[in-house]
Design an enzyme around this catalytic site. Structure first.
Site, PDB file in Angstrom:
ATOM      1  N   TRP A   1     -10.488  43.521 -19.495  1.00 18.98           N
ATOM      2  CA  TRP A   1      -9.673  42.356 -19.163  1.00 18.98           C
ATOM      3  C   TRP A   1      -8.745  42.686 -17.990  1.00 18.98           C
ATOM      4  O   TRP A   1      -8.499  41.843 -17.119  1.00 18.98           O
ATOM      5  CB  TRP A   1      -8.855  41.933 -20.385  1.00 18.98           C
ATOM      6  CG  TRP A   1      -7.860  40.845 -20.103  1.00 18.98           C
ATOM      7  CD1 TRP A   1      -8.074  39.504 -20.116  1.00 18.98           C
ATOM      8  CD2 TRP A   1      -6.471  41.012 -19.756  1.00 18.98           C
ATOM      9  NE1 TRP A   1      -6.927  38.824 -19.808  1.00 18.98           N
ATOM     10  CE2 TRP A   1      -5.921  39.726 -19.585  1.00 18.98           C
ATOM     11  CE3 TRP A   1      -5.640  42.115 -19.594  1.00 18.98           C
ATOM     12  CZ2 TRP A   1      -4.587  39.519 -19.256  1.00 18.98           C
ATOM     13  CZ3 TRP A   1      -4.315  41.911 -19.259  1.00 18.98           C
ATOM     14  CH2 TRP A   1      -3.809  40.622 -19.091  1.00 18.98           C
ATOM     15  N   HIS A   2      -8.242  43.927 -17.977  1.00 23.72           N
ATOM     16  CA  HIS A   2      -7.314  44.303 -16.912  1.00 23.72           C
ATOM     17  C   HIS A   2      -7.977  44.304 -15.539  1.00 23.72           C
ATOM     18  O   HIS A   2      -7.352  43.966 -14.539  1.00 23.72           O
ATOM     19  CB  HIS A   2      -6.712  45.685 -17.183  1.00 23.72           C
ATOM     20  CG  HIS A   2      -5.577  45.635 -18.145  1.00 23.72           C
ATOM     21  ND1 HIS A   2      -5.767  45.645 -19.505  1.00 23.72           N
ATOM     22  CD2 HIS A   2      -4.238  45.560 -17.960  1.00 23.72           C
ATOM     23  CE1 HIS A   2      -4.598  45.581 -20.107  1.00 23.72           C
ATOM     24  NE2 HIS A   2      -3.646  45.518 -19.191  1.00 23.72           N
ATOM     25  N   GLY A   3      -9.226  44.729 -15.482  1.00 25.42           N
ATOM     26  CA  GLY A   3      -9.868  44.771 -14.174  1.00 25.42           C
ATOM     27  C   GLY A   3     -11.347  44.998 -14.289  1.00 25.42           C
ATOM     28  O   GLY A   3     -11.814  45.605 -15.258  1.00 25.42           O
TER      29      GLY A   3
ATOM     30  N   PHE B   1      -4.384  40.976 -12.139  1.00 25.05           N
ATOM     31  CA  PHE B   1      -5.239  40.807 -13.313  1.00 25.05           C
ATOM     32  C   PHE B   1      -5.289  39.363 -13.738  1.00 25.05           C
ATOM     33  O   PHE B   1      -5.866  38.999 -14.689  1.00 25.05           O
ATOM     34  CB  PHE B   1      -4.755  41.695 -14.461  1.00 25.05           C
ATOM     35  CG  PHE B   1      -4.561  43.126 -14.031  1.00 25.05           C
ATOM     36  CD1 PHE B   1      -5.492  43.737 -13.202  1.00 25.05           C
ATOM     37  CD2 PHE B   1      -3.459  43.844 -14.413  1.00 25.05           C
ATOM     38  CE1 PHE B   1      -5.314  45.042 -12.776  1.00 25.05           C
ATOM     39  CE2 PHE B   1      -3.279  45.159 -14.001  1.00 25.05           C
ATOM     40  CZ  PHE B   1      -4.202  45.754 -13.186  1.00 25.05           C
TER      41      PHE B   1
END
Lengths: 480, 362
Positions: free
Chosen positions: A316-318, A480
């Site tokens: 989800w972050h990257g 993000f």
């Protein structure tokens, strides 16, 4: 539009004046301000956001009816597809090309990421699921839903708000009356966040960048210094945004969710996630970990679920394997810690208690601080994966960090150790001050005369204004 | 609310104090501090020119020059007290003919920026007929399309001379515009310049910031960089082999017609300063460090082309390309403090004995 830009402060000021001056029009005023705020990143992204939000609102009205599960899945898939299209298409193209050599140009599939898309996607999915589960009723008016999903105080980087927390506040905001105490607290939080961002995060950032840019030349201790610098940079940066968001919330009379509680004072992984990006941790727990089975299906599945949930959190972050590795690292760390507690610490402490060892041996403050120290180092190793440009860089640096043969106290290290000491002290001071902030405020008001207090506030505002970068540095979590 | 009242009061006091009490040398001290100016080059040049106009008006120096150019005239990597302007003033005082030097040179300034500064000086009513312009060989090298011939001041050029700006559009449009020179047309830029710019605290924030950073030892770069001679620096021979640095000895034949944007801007500078005492000088080059390049026949031929071009224009011109010993260089083109001192003397001797650039105020 960054929180510490003059344009944002102008928008905030105008919106506040209109919001408090026209109680009946608060919802449309906030709705328009949110749209304007988001449009600053591009009208086309606002349009996309409006379309996805309108569809989610429409679906949420049907989620509670017959075939609600179908509507829920449509809503979840729609939101994930929107996120996936913008965030993961390039990543998938890169990996497909690497694996199969299809002649795809990954750059052609790398889309510009609309700001805040990861946050608003999670907020909308949580809303749909909560409505489906019957935990909240669907929003009655589209504008209420729009204000809930797009409140400019937290739209870009959280905290991720839940319908149960925020929608009732939006419904009732017409009855709000300005409270001076609350406004002052909001200003305090906003200023605190601004100070963290401008005076700390933006100053540490270039130094951390310089270390990571010359990763090939770093020895073990220098790699630790790079990790520690980034650990403090990302904390001061992200917690700054969250505190400014909370402050903005107070200025409008809203209670937004707390996202950080001095996380580097955590003594174990579970505690770390109760202190770091709390609203995301709770989201992962409620909408991934528990639906996967949580801890109800035996020890192996529990740990497996934990690792899967954390890996997804990383993704989800990257859209890069380094973020997945970061999530996996934290998943394994959390699972390992649970195993350690269950199979080593608990039996040992039981045995000590049976042999009537004094309580201070079992719950020793030295052990507590030792665990805090070790947890911080483990977190720092995780940040190396998060920050490094590739897995090769991350693995190389971590290997050097863990190899005492490469530990050298170079002049660069000696220059940065006092700086890191100050940053650690600031983190401790933050815990101490925030823990007793009401007492400090009372003492401040009681012992410091008004003209002097005003002089200090003016000095702080002046300092922040002159230290703000002209080419403002975006918040890390805006990516993000 | 009493606190807010006090804060407003302090804020007003602060604006007045900054407007009337900010030491002039915080804005201009032998040159315009690049670490401050780079954030908003045009705005700080305007402030510096204001300060110069004020200084001219108040001190009425018998002789003065305005120095324009790039990082060599700015005198990097040394500090303001190691700059050409400083040494020139010192030397001229020793000669009994004190010369006031106003140095508006900034790193990366191109011929188009120099021309624009001349227009800005005119706008502020500062006489243009006492000017020294520093040039470098690389300025004449074909731009492909970088660096843009107006690096810092494109918006100012558009405002002050739309025709020249329009004529350069083909070149400027293709070249990359630095972030610091972009966006003046946006509403944010207008809001910052026109609304916030009316507050002295906002106007001088970079000056104050540089002060605070230096006071607290937080300045990452600082005004003084590494002034050691080049041969004491590791890896410099390898560094100058990179294409970026090889531009300073590029042997390809120069186009000395106005089709070369640099030449076109030089012609505009000449036209703007017609009838004035203007001195151009070609900056020195480290002959030993760039030995391969300076021995190339193409390079020597290009030097002759520059000399011939200036000779044809009947303008005061000094070719100082090989006039300094190599131990006076901090790298391939920049000088050590001793180097700048020597360069200042060379310029001073020309200015005071043969004219060109220095003139008594009417």
């Amino acid at each position: 539009m960054l929180f510490h830009s003059p344009e944002f402060l102008l928008l905030l000021l105008l919106t506040l004046v209109l919001f408090w001056a026209m109680p009946r029009l608060r919802t449309p005023i906030l709705a328009a301000a949110n749209a304007l705020f988001y449009a600053a990143s591009g009208w086309e992204y606002l349009l996309l956001f409006l379309v996805v939000a309108a569809a989610t609102y429409w679906l949420s009205q049907r989620v509670v009816g017959p075939r609600g599960r179908v509507y829920l899945w449509i809503g979840v898939i729609l939101n994930l597809a929107n996120l996936g299209l913008f965030k993961y298409t390039g990543f998938m193209a890169r990996n497909l090309e690497r694996l199969l050599g299809l002649g795809i140009d990954p750059a052609a599939w790398q889309w510009v990421l609309p700001v805040g898309i990861s946050f608003y996607t999670f907020q909308m999915i949580a809303y749909l699921v909560d409505v489906f589960r019957g935990q909240i009723p669907p929003a009655r008016r589209p504008l209420d839903f729009w204000v809930f999903i797009s409140f400019f105080g937290q739209l870009i980087a959280g905290p991720i708000m839940r319908g149960a927390q925020f929608l009732p506040q939006i419904r009732e905001m017409g009855r709000l009356h300005p409270e001076w105490q609350r406004v002052k607290y909001g200003l305090f939080l906003f200023t605190l966040g601004m100070g963290k961002k401008i005076l700390l995060a933006d100053r540490i950032g270039p130094r951390a960048d310089a270390f990571f840019a010359s990763w090939q030349n770093l020895n073990g201790v220098e790699a630790w210094v790079a990790g520690w610098l980034f650990a403090f940079q990302i904390y001061f940066d992200f917690s700054a945004y969250s505190e400014m968001a909370l402050g903005i919330g107070h200025l409008f009379g809203f209670d937004l969710a707390v996202n950080f509680r001095t996380p580097y004072l955590a003594g174990n992984p579970a505690e770390f996630w109760r202190r770091w990006h709390i609203t995301l941790s709770q989201w992962i727990r409620d909408y991934i970990y528990i639906p996967l089975g949580g801890s109800r299906r035996g020890e192996v599945r529990t740990h497996g679920n934990m690792i899967i949930a954390m890996a997804l959190s990383g993704l989800w972050h990257g859209a890069a394997w380094t973020f997945v590795a970061w999530g996996l690292f934290h998943g394994v760390l959390a699972a390992g810690h649970k195993l350690w507690i269950r199979h080593a610490v608990t039996p040992l402490s039981r045995r000590l208690q049976e042999r009537q060892w004094p309580a201070w041996v079992v719950k020793n403050p030295i052990l507590r601080w030792l665990s805090v120290f070790l947890m911080f180092q483990a977190t720092t190793v995780g940040w190396i994966f998060f920050r490094a440009g590739s897995l090769t860089v991350a693995v190389t640096l971590v290997r050097r960090m863990l190899d005492p043969g490469t530990w050298l106290l170079t002049p660069v290290v000696m220059r940065y150790l006092p700086v890191l000491g100050i940053l650690a002290a600031l983190h401790l001071a933050e815990f101490w001050l925030r823990h007793r902030e009401a007492d400090w405020y009372r003492a401040w008001r009681r012992w410091v005369p008004t003209p002097l207090r005003a002089a200090v506030y003016t000095a702080i505002a002046t300092l922040l204004l002159i230290m703000t970068e002209t080419e403002q540095v975006s918040f890390i979590y805006f990516r993000f | 609310m009493r606190t807010v009242g006090y804060m407003l009061f302090y804020f007003v006091i602060l604006q007045v104090a900054l407007q009337y009490g900010l030491p002039g040398e915080w804005v201009y001290h032998y040159r315009l501090d690049y670490e401050v100016a780079k954030h908003d080059m045009a705005a700080y040049l305007h402030r510096a020119i204001d300060a110069i106009a004020e200084d001219l008006h108040q001190t009425k120096p018998e002789e003065y020059v305005i120095l324009l150019g790039d990082s060599v005239a700015y005198s990097g990597p040394g500090g303001p007290d190691q700059s050409i302007g400083y040494y020139l003033e010192q030397w001229s005082r020793q000669q009994g003919r004190p010369l006031r030097v106003y140095n508006l040179a900034q790193p990366a300034m191109q011929a188009g920026d120099i021309y624009t500064v001349l227009l800005m000086l005119e706008e502020h009513g500062v006489p243009l007929d006492r000017v020294v312009v520093s040039l470098i060989y690389a300025g004449f090298v074909a731009r492909e399309p970088d660096p843009p011939v107006v690096f810092w001041l494109q918006d100012e050029l558009q405002r002050l001379d739309p025709q020249s700006w329009k004529a350069l559009q083909g070149h400027l449009g293709a070249a990359s515009t630095p972030a610091a020179a972009q966006g003046a047309a946006s509403w944010q830029a207008r809001f910052r310049e026109q609304v916030l710019g009316s507050l002295p605290l906002w106007r001088y924030r970079h000056v104050l910031r540089a002060r605070v950073e230096r006071l607290l030892g937080l300045a990452a770069g600082g005004e003084v960089q590494d002034t050691r001679p080049w041969y004491e620096k590791e890896g410099i021979r390898e560094l100058v082999r990179q294409p970026l640095y090889q531009r300073v000895v590029d042997p390809r034949p120069f186009d000395m017609t106005p089709a070369n944007p640099h030449v076109a801007m030089l012609e505009r500078i000449l036209a703007r300063t017609r009838g004035a005492e203007v001195l151009f000088f070609l900056s020195p080059l480290n002959q030993e460090l760039m030995a391969e390049g300076v021995e190339h026949p193409g390079y020597r031929a290009n030097l002759r082309r520059i000399d011939a071009w200036f000779a044809a224009k009947s303008v005061a011109y000094l070719n100082l390309e090989s006039t300094l010993p190599d131990d006076r260089f901090a790298d391939h083109v920049h000088l050590t403090p001793a180097g700048y001192q020597e360069l200042a003397v060379q310029l001073g001797e020309h200015l005071l004995t043969r004219g060109g650039g220095a003139r008594a105020l009417p």
